[in-house]
Motif scaffolding. Sequence first.
Motif, PDB file in Angstrom:
ATOM      1  N   HIS A   1      42.095  47.985  24.545  1.00 24.59           N
ATOM      2  CA  HIS A   1      41.629  47.415  26.145  1.00 24.59           C
ATOM      3  C   HIS A   1      40.023  47.377  25.974  1.00 24.59           C
ATOM      4  O   HIS A   1      39.484  48.061  25.317  1.00 24.59           O
ATOM      5  CB  HIS A   1      42.121  48.653  26.910  1.00 24.59           C
TER       6      HIS A   1
ATOM      7  N   ASN B   1      46.363  39.567  28.761  1.00 19.46           N
ATOM      8  CA  ASN B   1      46.497  39.995  30.023  1.00 19.46           C
ATOM      9  C   ASN B   1      45.081  40.614  30.533  1.00 19.46           C
ATOM     10  O   ASN B   1      44.237  41.214  29.887  1.00 19.46           O
ATOM     11  CB  ASN B   1      47.661  40.994  30.261  1.00 19.46           C
TER      12      ASN B   1
ATOM     13  N   ALA C   1      43.764  42.590  33.910  1.00 18.71           N
ATOM     14  CA  ALA C   1      43.901  43.398  34.958  1.00 18.71           C
ATOM     15  C   ALA C   1      42.778  43.721  36.171  1.00 18.71           C
ATOM     16  O   ALA C   1      41.798  43.623  35.555  1.00 18.71           O
ATOM     17  CB  ALA C   1      44.739  44.588  34.850  1.00 18.71           C
TER      18      ALA C   1
ATOM     19  N   TYR D   1      41.228  46.039  39.013  1.00 18.44           N
ATOM     20  CA  TYR D   1      41.250  47.503  39.433  1.00 18.44           C
ATOM     21  C   TYR D   1      40.086  47.692  40.282  1.00 18.44           C
ATOM     22  O   TYR D   1      39.104  47.179  40.410  1.00 18.44           O
ATOM     23  CB  TYR D   1      41.162  48.321  38.427  1.00 18.44           C
TER      24      TYR D   1
ATOM     25  N   PHE E   1      45.500  49.298  41.499  1.00 23.28           N
ATOM     26  CA  PHE E   1      45.777  48.137  40.874  1.00 23.28           C
ATOM     27  C   PHE E   1      45.669  47.024  41.825  1.00 23.28           C
ATOM     28  O   PHE E   1      46.374  47.099  43.025  1.00 23.28           O
ATOM     29  CB  PHE E   1      47.166  48.291  40.234  1.00 23.28           C
TER      30      PHE E   1
ATOM     31  N   CYS F   1      47.084  41.156  38.300  1.00 27.04           N
ATOM     32  CA  CYS F   1      46.727  41.058  36.887  1.00 27.04           C
ATOM     33  C   CYS F   1      47.301  39.259  36.783  1.00 27.04           C
ATOM     34  O   CYS F   1      48.173  38.658  37.333  1.00 27.04           O
ATOM     35  CB  CYS F   1      47.822  41.857  36.173  1.00 27.04           C
TER      36      CYS F   1
ATOM     37  N   SER G   1      47.761  36.253  33.068  1.00 27.65           N
ATOM     38  CA  SER G   1      47.808  36.261  31.693  1.00 27.65           C
ATOM     39  C   SER G   1      47.560  34.942  31.205  1.00 27.65           C
ATOM     40  O   SER G   1      47.588  33.772  31.867  1.00 27.65           O
ATOM     41  CB  SER G   1      49.366  36.538  31.223  1.00 27.65           C
TER      42      SER G   1
ATOM     43  N   ALA H   1      45.829  36.490  40.900  1.00 28.71           N
ATOM     44  CA  ALA H   1      46.157  37.966  40.766  1.00 28.71           C
ATOM     45  C   ALA H   1      46.304  38.314  42.133  1.00 28.71           C
ATOM     46  O   ALA H   1      45.406  38.670  42.959  1.00 28.71           O
ATOM     47  CB  ALA H   1      45.218  38.623  39.882  1.00 28.71           C
TER      48      ALA H   1
ATOM     49  N   ASN I   1      48.697  42.216  43.917  1.00 26.42           N
ATOM     50  CA  ASN I   1      49.124  43.372  43.523  1.00 26.42           C
ATOM     51  C   ASN I   1      50.679  43.429  43.936  1.00 26.42           C
ATOM     52  O   ASN I   1      51.251  44.256  44.014  1.00 26.42           O
ATOM     53  CB  ASN I   1      48.474  44.460  44.324  1.00 26.42           C
TER      54      ASN I   1
END
Length: 124
Positions: free
Chosen positions: A34, A67, A69, A71, A84, A87, A89, A102, A104
């Motif tokens: 990550h 990916n 993400a 936050y 969260f 996300c 891709s 993106a 949630n």
Amino acid sequence: MPKVRIDRIECQAQKDAKGEAEIWLLAQSDGGMHVRYPAGPVAAQNISEGGTWQIGDLELEFEGCCNLAIYEQDLNVDISLTDFQGCVSFMAGADDLVDKIATNGSDSSDSGYSKYAVGFTNLG
């Protein structure tokens, strides 16, 4: 090897009680390590609804999939205490040319709803 540069994050909707979210990104390419952006353990970018975070120096290289993400931090160091936000891709062989969205997954009337547009450039 495919590569994308993350150019910007645009906040299209967020319901943070303070009216401003402290967001950070977590990328993972091909199931590897990550990568947090910004890199510091409590580093984040303040963004309000309608605001844009100009990035431009985050490049992600991958063979199959990457990916990314988003936050929301609220100054918590523990990732399990962050929220969260959504996300996106990136896939090898896909010639994506438009922003990725993106969210949630909450309903727009939900108090935890968020929606961000991820602007990027395909580099190869």
